[in-house]
Design a protein around this motif. Structure first.
Motif, PDB file in Angstrom:
ATOM      1  N   UNK A 109       0.814  -1.214   0.000  1.00 33.87           N
ATOM      2  CA  UNK A 109       0.000   0.000   0.000  1.00 33.87           C
ATOM      3  C   UNK A 109       0.852   1.272   0.000  1.00 33.87           C
ATOM      4  N   UNK A 110       2.173   1.122  -0.006  1.00 31.07           N
ATOM      5  CA  UNK A 110       3.064   2.271  -0.117  1.00 31.07           C
ATOM      6  C   UNK A 110       3.410   2.949   1.187  1.00 31.07           C
ATOM      7  N   UNK A 111       3.051   2.370   2.338  1.00 25.45           N
ATOM      8  CA  UNK A 111       3.311   3.029   3.621  1.00 25.45           C
ATOM      9  C   UNK A 111       4.788   3.099   3.959  1.00 25.45           C
ATOM     10  N   UNK A 112       5.596   2.248   3.347  1.00 24.78           N
ATOM     11  CA  UNK A 112       7.027   2.233   3.676  1.00 24.78           C
ATOM     12  C   UNK A 112       7.887   2.857   2.562  1.00 24.78           C
ATOM     13  N   UNK A 113       7.259   3.464   1.585  1.00 23.84           N
ATOM     14  CA  UNK A 113       7.991   4.002   0.438  1.00 23.84           C
ATOM     15  C   UNK A 113       8.957   5.107   0.872  1.00 23.84           C
ATOM     16  N   UNK A 114      10.163   5.074   0.315  1.00 24.23           N
ATOM     17  CA  UNK A 114      11.154   6.108   0.622  1.00 24.23           C
ATOM     18  C   UNK A 114      10.734   7.474   0.099  1.00 24.23           C
ATOM     19  N   UNK A 115       9.880   7.494  -0.909  1.00 28.66           N
ATOM     20  CA  UNK A 115       9.418   8.772  -1.460  1.00 28.66           C
ATOM     21  C   UNK A 115       8.577   9.545  -0.447  1.00 28.66           C
ATOM     22  N   UNK A 116       8.044   8.842   0.552  1.00 27.37           N
ATOM     23  CA  UNK A 116       7.212   9.500   1.558  1.00 27.37           C
ATOM     24  C   UNK A 116       8.048  10.126   2.676  1.00 27.37           C
ATOM     25  N   UNK A 117       9.292   9.730   2.773  1.00 28.32           N
ATOM     26  CA  UNK A 117      10.120  10.178   3.889  1.00 28.32           C
ATOM     27  C   UNK A 117      10.404  11.683   3.797  1.00 28.32           C
ATOM     28  N   UNK A 118      10.296  12.361   4.932  1.00 27.54           N
ATOM     29  CA  UNK A 118      10.557  13.806   4.988  1.00 27.54           C
ATOM     30  C   UNK A 118      11.806  14.082   5.823  1.00 27.54           C
TER      31      UNK A 118
END
Length: 409
Positions: free
Chosen positions: A123-132
């Motif tokens: 579901x994309x919860x661990x995607x690196x693109x989400x990291x801030x």
């Protein structure tokens, strides 16, 4: 003796009441392997069989219970079911109503961990693109942990040592037990609603896998992933890895390490500030030196020491320019005037008006001049342009011979 005849429904109801009134059957723990299994798509209820090598029993787990499972049940899994024995009256089927289902044997928690990890990763919860990125110099830091745990003590100690001016906001939460996941998730949401925190530390000290399990629950992981404020996850010791670690913007090995990552060292900040101040002073001194040298150079200019000398020097130059202009105009203007007179005389000699003034005329037909007698026809009308005025004439005769013969018009 009278025989009591029962209906089927009465029999089933009686047997069910006997089963449910037996205290030994109202709280059972039954170990077995999941056999066949179906999920009712409309209600979400889970129907399956528990079996061992010698027997099987039907079981049902209602949706209100199955939605809290830590793992995905499937045939072949060894489990322990807690529940009560009962009878499904309509079919007369003996079954077990399951209130809790646990994996049996070693690796149970590991299987639940991997199943949920796979689901949330998809579901994309661990995607690196989400990291801030974590703020470099936060003034306010939110903390989600137990108010009585060692983790809070460690974080506060690091803050007092590194930068006492940083404000710590505690959102207390249970970090162990059945209610821990909901408690941690609620604390994260509370800090987001408050809005003052620039980064949130979520975690607890070390413990067993069961003790740390709240940070592997889906509700906790989703709260971390959906936080509008960057989150640092610090669960257990360095070797402990939780699903919250994957969802957070940054993972720290321990709560102490999380505090050191989030809280800037005041000594380092002061040293950096002093270095910047020194660089600024050097730059200002260099700039002032350059301006001072330029001012000294300007002060040496004669115009500043003797303004009259400067003005007289420029008056002399002005006189020279005026004299040059006068001399230029005195010789150039007569020459130009003479040239203009010659060109005017030349133009006058070439002017048609000058020719007409000497007694000549210009013959025209429809505004076009006539150059030769062979252009004329007897009887046609022409216009003669004279020195003063014009005249309309008619051609009476055309003579194409050469010489000084007169043409009668």
């Amino acid at each position: 003796m009278a025989v009591s005849i029962l209906k089927v429904s009465q029999l089933n109801r009686y047997v069910r009441s006997q089963l449910e009134s037996d205290r030994r059957l109202s709280e059972l723990y039954v170990a077995g392997e999941i056999g066949s299994m179906t999920v009712n798509q409309r209600s979400g209820h889970l129907y399956f069989t528990l079996k061992d090598s010698d027997a099987s029993v039907r079981a049902v787990m209602f949706a209100s219970r199955s939605e809290h499972l830590r793992f995905l049940p499937k045939p072949g899994l060894a489990v322990v079911a807690r529940g009560a024995a009962t009878l499904y009256e309509r079919d007369g089927a003996f079954q077990m109503t399951v209130s809790e289902l646990m994996l049996d044997g070693a690796g149970a928690l590991g299987l639940a961990f991997e199943q949920l990890k796979e689901k949330l990763a998809a579901q994309g919860l661990f995607s690196e693109d989400r990291k801030r990125p974590i703020p470099q110099n936060p003034r306010t830091i939110g903390i989600v942990t137990s108010p009585s745990g060692a983790a809070l003590h460690d974080i506060v100690s690091v803050a007092q040592r590194r930068n006492p001016s940083v404000l710590l906001l505690l959102a207390p939460a249970a970090v162990q037990g059945r209610e821990a996941s909901a408690s941690v998730a609620a604390a994260i949401r509370l800090l987001n609603q408050d809005g003052r925190s620039e980064v949130i530390l979520v975690g607890r000290g070390g413990g067993s896998a069961e003790d740390l399990w709240a940070f592997n629950e889906e509700e906790t992981v989703r709260a971390v992933a959906s936080s509008g404020i960057p989150v640092i996850s610090a669960v257990g010791h360095e070797t402990d890895v939780s699903l919250c670690d994957y969802a957070a913007d940054l993972r720290a090995a321990t709560p102490t390490a999380a505090a050191e990552l989030a809280i800037p060292d005041r000594t380092v900040l002061l040293q950096s500030l002093e270095l910047r101040s020194e660089l600024l002073r050097e730059r200002m001194n260099r700039l002032l030196g350059e301006k001072q040298r330029k001012l000294s150079s300007l002060q040496q200019m004669p115009a500043l020491h003797d303004p009259a000398f400067f003005l007289n020097k420029n008056r002399q130059r002005l006189d020279y320019l005026i004299e040059s202009m006068y001399n230029l105009s005195r010789g150039e203007i007569p020459r130009r005037s003479e040239q203009l007179g010659h060109r005017a005389a030349l133009l006058e000699s070439l002017s048609p008006l000058g020719i007409l003034s000497r007694g000549y005329a210009i013959a025209e037909r429809e505004g076009r001049p006539i150059f030769s007698a062979d252009e004329l026809s007897q009887g046609e009308e022409l216009c003669l342009h004279l020195h003063r005025g014009t005249a309309a004439v008619r051609v009476e005769r055309v003579d194409l011979s050469h010489g000084e013969e007169k043409h009668d018009l």
